[in-house]
Design a protein around this motif. Structure first.
Motif, mmCIF file in Angstrom:
data_model
loop_
_atom_site.group_PDB
_atom_site.id
_atom_site.type_symbol
_atom_site.label_atom_id
_atom_site.label_comp_id
_atom_site.label_asym_id
_atom_site.label_seq_id
_atom_site.Cartn_x
_atom_site.Cartn_y
_atom_site.Cartn_z
ATOM 1 N N UNK A 189 -0.372 6.149 -2.835
ATOM 2 C CA UNK A 189 0.834 5.387 -3.233
ATOM 3 C C UNK A 189 0.655 3.802 -4.086
ATOM 4 N N UNK A 190 1.236 3.925 -5.371
ATOM 5 C CA UNK A 190 0.987 2.919 -7.099
ATOM 6 C C UNK A 190 0.314 3.396 -7.525
ATOM 7 N N UNK A 191 0.434 3.194 -8.631
ATOM 8 C CA UNK A 191 0.177 3.221 -10.173
ATOM 9 C C UNK A 191 0.356 2.214 -11.000
ATOM 10 N N UNK A 193 0.944 -1.808 -14.079
ATOM 11 C CA UNK A 193 1.913 -2.250 -14.689
ATOM 12 C C UNK A 193 3.025 -1.276 -13.002
ATOM 13 N N UNK A 194 2.455 -0.711 -12.450
ATOM 14 C CA UNK A 194 3.641 0.176 -11.791
ATOM 15 C C UNK A 194 2.564 0.297 -9.899
ATOM 16 N N UNK A 195 2.108 -1.527 -9.794
ATOM 17 C CA UNK A 195 1.562 -1.471 -8.491
ATOM 18 C C UNK A 195 2.439 -1.464 -7.343
ATOM 19 N N UNK A 199 -3.455 -2.176 -5.430
ATOM 20 C CA UNK A 199 -1.458 -1.972 -6.498
ATOM 21 C C UNK A 199 -2.064 -0.857 -5.598
ATOM 22 N N UNK A 200 -2.880 -0.112 -5.137
ATOM 23 C CA UNK A 200 -2.583 1.445 -4.618
ATOM 24 C C UNK A 200 -2.534 1.176 -2.829
ATOM 25 N N UNK A 254 -10.780 6.355 -5.675
ATOM 26 C CA UNK A 254 -11.280 7.648 -5.415
ATOM 27 C C UNK A 254 -9.888 8.371 -4.804
ATOM 28 N N UNK A 255 -9.786 7.254 -4.014
ATOM 29 C CA UNK A 255 -8.858 8.889 -3.005
ATOM 30 C C UNK A 255 -7.418 8.935 -3.659
ATOM 31 N N UNK A 256 -7.018 8.172 -4.510
ATOM 32 C CA UNK A 256 -5.580 8.557 -5.029
ATOM 33 C C UNK A 256 -5.715 9.550 -5.885
#
Lengths: 362, 362, 362, 362
Positions: C223-225, C228-230, C288-289, D112-114
């Motif tokens: 989860x996390x983009x 800038x959407x970390x 950020x993920x 890698x996972x995302x």
């Protein structure tokens, strides 16, 4: 994302279903200091209200708006304005059939399929045109924004210009006439033709489509944020999002396809030190930016899908059925789309006015 | 905000002017693992490229795309894909007149007024249709998204259906024909009429409008986020944002206004356990959500505003002048709008596919 | 824009003032088919409710939530869920002083200055922490999203770890203890220290700050983009937007500044075919993920600005005054911030779960 | 959505990987008429550039910026400004190990996972701090916005206040000193301590964390859009999105937790007809809105994860390995975070200035 929110700096979010307890909207981004009263919003809601003539649905709703936040001592505070309208006439009836039948032309099937069977089917639920009351309420605030920030008030007026095959005579256009007939027709003679035509449609349990035109006067030059926030692109989105709308055009619209460059170019002269256009094929927008001329939008509304004549439909269980709709409905939903189109024009202009002021200044 | 960005989960941002060093776009939100090669993007760019027949502008641009980021060993990584196209043929000439003259029908005046005199006037600068190359590049990525995520590839095809007053015979529609003439006409006979008509327009230094139709096949049911992210509302915005577009319609469009409810309702039957529609007046969208039928969008393109015949214009200094445009131009800009319309359809569908997958799942 | 809306695919918009008729939120983007009942939302609201001990404000509010839309027969329909809470205890009193005085530490002056004198000053109006009830309601829906879509329920729990100068003993941490004292303390011994300390603070008419820690277990990896959407950037924004919060940290947070790379790097081993981390300095987020470890957020809440001791303030008219606040208030607003922090964690995770599913799939 | 875009009215989108051909950003929403030159942007980029002392990475990059659009004759045109920086020193080497090993503390595993195995692993790819060059370039434009629109230039200055366990003496703070040492230390004595400490860290192949403080002077009162676009919430998001940041605080920050209401409330007096605060525990922000005082942000940067000492890691194939990083790296990445923090402050302020002007006016 824009599921149920429209606009950017000036924006509103609507909620509510046709037969739930209430519907409403949250209007955000309003400048502070605007005069906001329930009565001023009600004025615009009353124009969209059902039951005002035999040509619209007979559902009984007072559409009384309550202001729940964002206004203090009659002035906007810059914080979100929450507006609520209670549903009053959720006629108790057996919804059994509509719960299981997909009515042709309605959104029953697509909502059912998208939301995996979870939907409020009563009166169309979220897909009902009752939601447009919230748009008109938001539009009332938008009009105050435009009036508050601009030296000359932006005038936004709509008219119905076609019902079924009958189009008005544009030469006979008289804005004053619009308030004198139940169709918002700017042409008194055509209003009589429509009356007769709609009576026959109504008696047959049928329905018909329409074309609406909305005009905004005194729009300042410079509104519109190219390239993906063009004024016309946002208007197209705003208008196409209204229930039953199937087409939108600006200025000459589809007729521009048949024109030559010579015919289509709006020539310019100077007048009192200002640029003056000699035509308005552009509908007040060039390159996505307002020219200062009237902004002219036209849109097509399909015939109401609720009709008496049985049509072939299917059920949630995959059975083939004949569907006939007996409830209250608008024989020409385009009539009540006029104040909704005006409201969306107001919202788009208010949003762009704030955005322009933000990037460029006023 | 959406100044120069289109889309939500799948989105792109374009930049660049007609006569600057380059133009391009940043495509964000692409799922990982898509096969992305410059050659595949180039395939679509080549269809929009200028100079391919005598009926389009003679500007010489190879429109060669460079991938600057977001792709590793031929696969998308889920990070932003930056695409750049160098401008090659910025013909050196005296821009003196265009710098000071507002050409009727062009965005010269509105950009000048909005941006307080700051604008790149060369070739229309940011308002030039050259920007649509970036859209086509983004659309190429969008097509990969659709192909990658769906079992049956979504087919998106466009055709020109009207040039000036001459409309095709829909009965003669043959998709194969579209690739056989320089107009993307699906009707060979009408293509001949257009050829003669456009030659006369071109020789007169005039221009003409057009109507484009774009169809998407194999769109799954359920795309579209009511009420302000309706699939048709987003298509309307996407299409209206294309240069010179003045009208957009879905399915029956403006013709729906003249229909009765009986004529307009697309009836339904079951076939192999699936809902099957017996008509497609809806253009594949009900309540803002795709029905699973072909999504059908039609749009009107105005005549190119650059014409030889002098038209009345004004200058930045407020003088009245006659403006005549002698440079290279498309006599019918609608022709090159076909691949652009396809690209915007692809982008909207890809964005909605990701959004639907996000909220509801696939 | 994000005036009063938080989130993207899963988003909510709040409205309402401290002493207006009601407050509420519109939750948009909820997947269909979730079990949604007022009682389940009420459960979380009750944890934030005022008047539950002598250490929080004595304002009497039942904070009863009404569901106005978006739920049908106990299930979400995918359409906006409108939630409303009536204000009950708007104690009638003379607001004359607060109308004219800017209280130090409060938002009185900044709202007055920003909104040009237009503000609802009663009880702080829009800047009151009463708005956080709407966040908790939205958070309750977000928890359902997480439970509905993931195989293992995401557990989100908060605790108070510091009041004034007194910090808990982390070695004594016991989650079960959190429900046994009025401070959400995971350490029974420290709770006693706080009780004594807060009694003295309360009797002195003073106030004190606090630190809250919120932990989410079973968050899936991915989860996390970026960029800038970390996930951590969105958490930081979500948490910093809570009233009175002045600092946010993830995992080791500010302590990481004093560490070496060797100390800070969370080493990895394999366990049952899964990556297992041997530490969690990262607080469950890298680049950020989410890593799949516990997501750990800590935040500082400043002391309530409403105190008895007179402080130097000024009036709207520019006069210098001494300001003393006598009304009901929380001596340590950090206590009631615990359920709010949990709610914001839930909202951020739900939004990112939907966004991840949209771009990458689940 | 905000994958790779930051901001609303003033916004930028970044793209590029550490070892791709280039990186860059598209800055949108810039007001027209700003003086924009590559040299002015380069000035700020040079402060962040690698290789400027033995305490930062020795990678050789000139970080030369090219302006590709949006500027005409030295002035912004209001259209998107595309900035590109070519990567020059992508040292050719065997990436075999990094391709397969997840380095502890890095984003290798989460990307890698995302992204399901699709990633550019070279030098960290998209997760590399090289992306911050694009932020600094965008920040340079933001500074021009602030200077252009406000009567008194907003001064944004950053300093390093802690490296490892060594914190500066705030009493010795001298802004002039910041430019005199390679650490941006405002305290000359502490700079010497750091020099010795960092030399030992560097020689050991280790790394250390840091704390940065950024201050903006002359910020007008009124910036910030409560409740989810609060100035501090947006700053928190902006700062937390910077690589390696683990905590953010405003004003007194975490220290506020230990204070009483009396200590924390910034008292007010009048001076020359203006409100003057006697303290700034609030860090220049109350209720999410700027007070007119200095805006003070502090953030913690974790130690660089690339270290010589072997740490336990795993491979993409699930094998347990020891990972040691030998390439060029910053022993204290916090040093180069100073100009990045300044840039993000500038961007947030510029965005909020435009938003405030949009809603309320200037």
């Amino acid at each position: 994302m824009s599921h149920n929110t429209f606009g950017h700096l000036f924006r509103f979010t609507t909620w509510g279903e046709s037969h739930g307890p209430a519907l409403g909207c949250v209007v955000d981004g309003t400048p502070p200091g605007l005069a906001i009263e329930a009565a001023r919003i009600q004025h615009w809601l009353d124009r969209r209200k059902p039951g005002q003539s035999r040509f619209v649905t007979q559902r009984r709703e007072s559409d009384t708006v309550e202001i729940l936040s964002g206004v203090f001592e009659g002035r906007s505070t810059g914080t979100p304005i929450s507006l609520m309208i209670r549903n009053e006439d959720q006629r108790s009836k057996d919804y059994g059939r509509i719960a299981e039948q997909f009515r042709p032309g309605h959104a029953d099937y697509t909502y059912w399929a998208k939301y995996q069977g979870n939907r409020d089917y009563r009166g169309g639920g979220r897909s009902s045109a009752r939601e447009t009351a919230a748009r008109v309420a938001a539009g009332a605030i938008a009009r105050e924004v435009l009036n508050h920030l601009l030296p000359a008030p932006v005038e936004i007026k709509g008219a119905l210009i076609q019902i079924g095959p009958h189009r008005i005579d544009r030469g006979a256009w008289d804005w004053a006439e619009v308030e004198n007939n139940p169709f918002w027709s700017p042409d008194a003679a055509t209003a009589l033709v429509w009356e007769e035509y709609l009576d026959s449609v109504r008696k047959a349990g049928s329905s018909t489509g329409a074309v609406v035109e909305v005009v905004a006067k005194n729009v300042p030059v410079g509104l519109g944020a190219p390239l993906y926030g063009k004024l016309d692109a946002d208007l197209a989105s705003a208008i196409m999002s209204i229930n039953a709308v199937k087409g939108v055009e600006i200025g000459a619209g589809f007729e521009a396809a048949a024109l030559t460059g010579e015919e289509n170019a709006d020539e310019m002269r100077m007048q009192d030190g200002q640029v003056r256009f000699l035509g308005n094929k552009a509908g007040g927008i060039l390159g996505g930016i307002s020219t200062g001329q009237d902004v002219v939008v036209r849109f097509a509304v399909k015939p109401t899908s609720s009709i008496l004549t049985p049509r072939k439909g299917v059920t949630t269980g995959g059975e083939e059925v004949d569907v006939s709709t007996t409830g209250r409905h608008d024989p020409c939903v385009g009539i009540r789309a006029v104040p909704v189109g005006e409201a969306m024009m107001a919202v788009v202009l208010a949003d762009h006015l704030l955005r322009h002021r933000g990037q460029v200044g006023l």
